[in-house]
Design a protein around this motif. Structure first.
Motif, PDB file in Angstrom:
ATOM      1  N   CYS A   1       2.445   6.812  -3.372  1.00 12.67           N
ATOM      2  CA  CYS A   1       2.316   5.378  -3.109  1.00 12.67           C
ATOM      3  C   CYS A   1       3.677   4.824  -2.697  1.00 12.67           C
ATOM      4  O   CYS A   1       4.688   5.093  -3.356  1.00 12.67           O
ATOM      5  CB  CYS A   1       1.818   4.671  -4.366  1.00 12.67           C
TER       6      CYS A   1
ATOM      7  N   GLU B   1       4.500   1.683  -2.646  1.00  9.73           N
ATOM      8  CA  GLU B   1       4.817   0.464  -3.378  1.00  9.73           C
ATOM      9  C   GLU B   1       5.463   0.806  -4.721  1.00  9.73           C
ATOM     10  O   GLU B   1       6.507   0.280  -5.061  1.00  9.73           O
ATOM     11  CB  GLU B   1       3.528  -0.327  -3.601  1.00  9.73           C
ATOM     12  N   CYS B   2       4.852   1.688  -5.460  1.00  5.73           N
ATOM     13  CA  CYS B   2       5.349   1.980  -6.812  1.00  5.73           C
ATOM     14  C   CYS B   2       5.900   3.389  -6.959  1.00  5.73           C
ATOM     15  O   CYS B   2       6.414   3.729  -8.022  1.00  5.73           O
ATOM     16  CB  CYS B   2       4.261   1.699  -7.849  1.00  5.73           C
TER      17      CYS B   2
ATOM     18  N   THR C   1       4.459   6.285  -7.212  1.00  9.33           N
ATOM     19  CA  THR C   1       3.709   7.266  -7.996  1.00  9.33           C
ATOM     20  C   THR C   1       2.931   8.204  -7.068  1.00  9.33           C
ATOM     21  O   THR C   1       2.603   7.838  -5.938  1.00  9.33           O
ATOM     22  CB  THR C   1       2.741   6.570  -8.968  1.00  9.33           C
TER      23      THR C   1
ATOM     24  N   HIS D   1      -6.239   4.490  -6.624  1.00 10.45           N
ATOM     25  CA  HIS D   1      -5.046   3.720  -6.969  1.00 10.45           C
ATOM     26  C   HIS D   1      -4.849   2.578  -5.969  1.00 10.45           C
ATOM     27  O   HIS D   1      -4.554   1.445  -6.355  1.00 10.45           O
ATOM     28  CB  HIS D   1      -3.819   4.629  -6.989  1.00 10.45           C
TER      29      HIS D   1
ATOM     30  N   SER E   1      -4.906  -1.208  -7.241  1.00 12.72           N
ATOM     31  CA  SER E   1      -3.599  -1.864  -7.336  1.00 12.72           C
ATOM     32  C   SER E   1      -3.293  -2.747  -6.130  1.00 12.72           C
ATOM     33  O   SER E   1      -2.376  -3.538  -6.175  1.00 12.72           O
ATOM     34  CB  SER E   1      -2.502  -0.796  -7.427  1.00 12.72           C
TER      35      SER E   1
ATOM     36  N   HIS F   1      -1.949  -1.697  -3.543  1.00 13.07           N
ATOM     37  CA  HIS F   1      -0.783  -1.137  -2.864  1.00 13.07           C
ATOM     38  C   HIS F   1      -1.273  -0.536  -1.555  1.00 13.07           C
ATOM     39  O   HIS F   1      -2.151   0.323  -1.575  1.00 13.07           O
ATOM     40  CB  HIS F   1      -0.111  -0.064  -3.731  1.00 13.07           C
TER      41      HIS F   1
HETATM   42 ZN   LIG Z   1       1.199   2.119  -6.198  1.00 10.42          ZN
END
Ligand SMILES: [Zn+2]
Ligand SMILES: [Zn+2]
Ligand SMILES: [Zn+2]
Length: 89
Positions: free
Chosen positions: A39, A41-42, A44, A59, A63, A65
């Protein structure tokens, strides 16, 4: 297609690569995966749509994202879900 790259992908300066080459959810539930996606954005990492659980897509939906990058060695591409755009980098 005058511009194949969406605004999300254009805004990326540094692509986040996987910190660990395993699916985050796999650690909890133990299902196997086919390929891994990170991802943007985060940061992960989760499994792709060819994997039984499709954690990366789950996800993104949960989320909001928008973007993932391939976490596979030798693969350098991003995918934006809302715009359905692939981009190599
Ligand atoms: Zn994410
Ligand atoms: Zn986009
Ligand atoms: Zn998974």
């Amino acid at each position: 297609m005058p511009n194949p790259t969406c605004a999300h992908i254009r805004a990326i300066k540094t692509v986040k690569r996987a910190k660990r080459t395993e699916c985050e959810e796999w650690v909890k539930v133990g299902t196997h995966w086919v390929h891994l996606r990170t991802c943007q954005e985060c940061g992960t990492t989760r499994c792709c749509d060819d994997s039984p659980s499709r954690h990366a897509t789950q996800h993104v939906r949960a989320s909001k994202h928008p973007m993932i990058a391939s976490a596979e060695p030798g693969e350098n591409w991003l995918y934006c879900y809302p715009d359905e755009v692939f981009a190599e980098y």
